[in-house]
Design a protein around this motif. Structure first.
Motif: not given
Length: 190
Positions: A103-106, A184, A188
């Motif tokens: 979830r944290h990936l750009t 983002s 998910d």
């Protein structure tokens, strides 16, 4: 509609022995043979956790992963070319990031990982050939990422932030990825 030809191409590519040579980290993201094995399992599960569907709206040869649908969309009209096999690796890298709920990936970090996996796979499987993209912006990414992919194939680290900066810049100059460093990737989990 399910795409048997696309699914076969994806399954074959994901079991290619050259994927065993791809292992690198970008921050907290680890791209490894295990990631591709997990995507293969998700595609071949019954029912599949990642669907393979035919997308008639795209140009021939297209493969794209959509995280919101947990689907690899394909439009392959025969056995995949070397470039299409590398594109499958690129899109399955995105699928792997989603499968593991990154979830944290750009979008930029996701694209960097996917392009490096794509280039490394192509270089490992087709060492005498040159990866050619659909645009000059894609070709710039391939040229910029090639020395990094070669390091990965030698078992070295992908590099420092400073060494990766030219690749980040090349990706951000691609019209599809403007602003990718701020958005983002929306993974998910599958």
């Amino acid at each position: 509609m399910p795409d048997a030809l696309g699914r076969r191409a994806i399954e074959t590519t994901l079991t290619d022995g050259n994927l065993r040579r791809i292992f690198f980290t970008l921050g907290p993201l680890c791209v490894s043979p295990m990631m591709f094995f997990a995507v293969h399992r998700a595609v071949t599960a019954s029912p599949p956790r990642i669907a393979v569907e035919r997308n008639t709206d795209r140009r021939a040869g297209a493969v794209e992963y959509y995280s919101t649908a947990n689907t690899l969309w394909c439009k392959l009209d025969g056995d995949p070319t070397p470039t299409q096999q590398a594109l499958i690796v690129h899109e399955c890298t995105h699928a792997g990031c989603d499968l593991f709920g990154m979830r944290h990936l750009t979008t930029l970090d996701s694209e960097m990982a996917a392009y490096l996996a794509q280039i490394a796979f192509f270089k490992a499987k087709f060492p005498g050939e040159t990866l050619i993209g659909a645009s000059s912006a894609a070709n710039r990414i391939f040229r910029t990422g090639l020395p990094i992919a070669e390091r990965i194939l030698r078992g070295e680290d992908a590099g420092t932030a400073e060494q990766l900066l030219p690749l980040r810049t090349a990706i951000l100059h691609h019209p599809s990825y403007e602003g990718a460093d701020r958005e983002s990737a929306r993974y998910d989990g599958v």
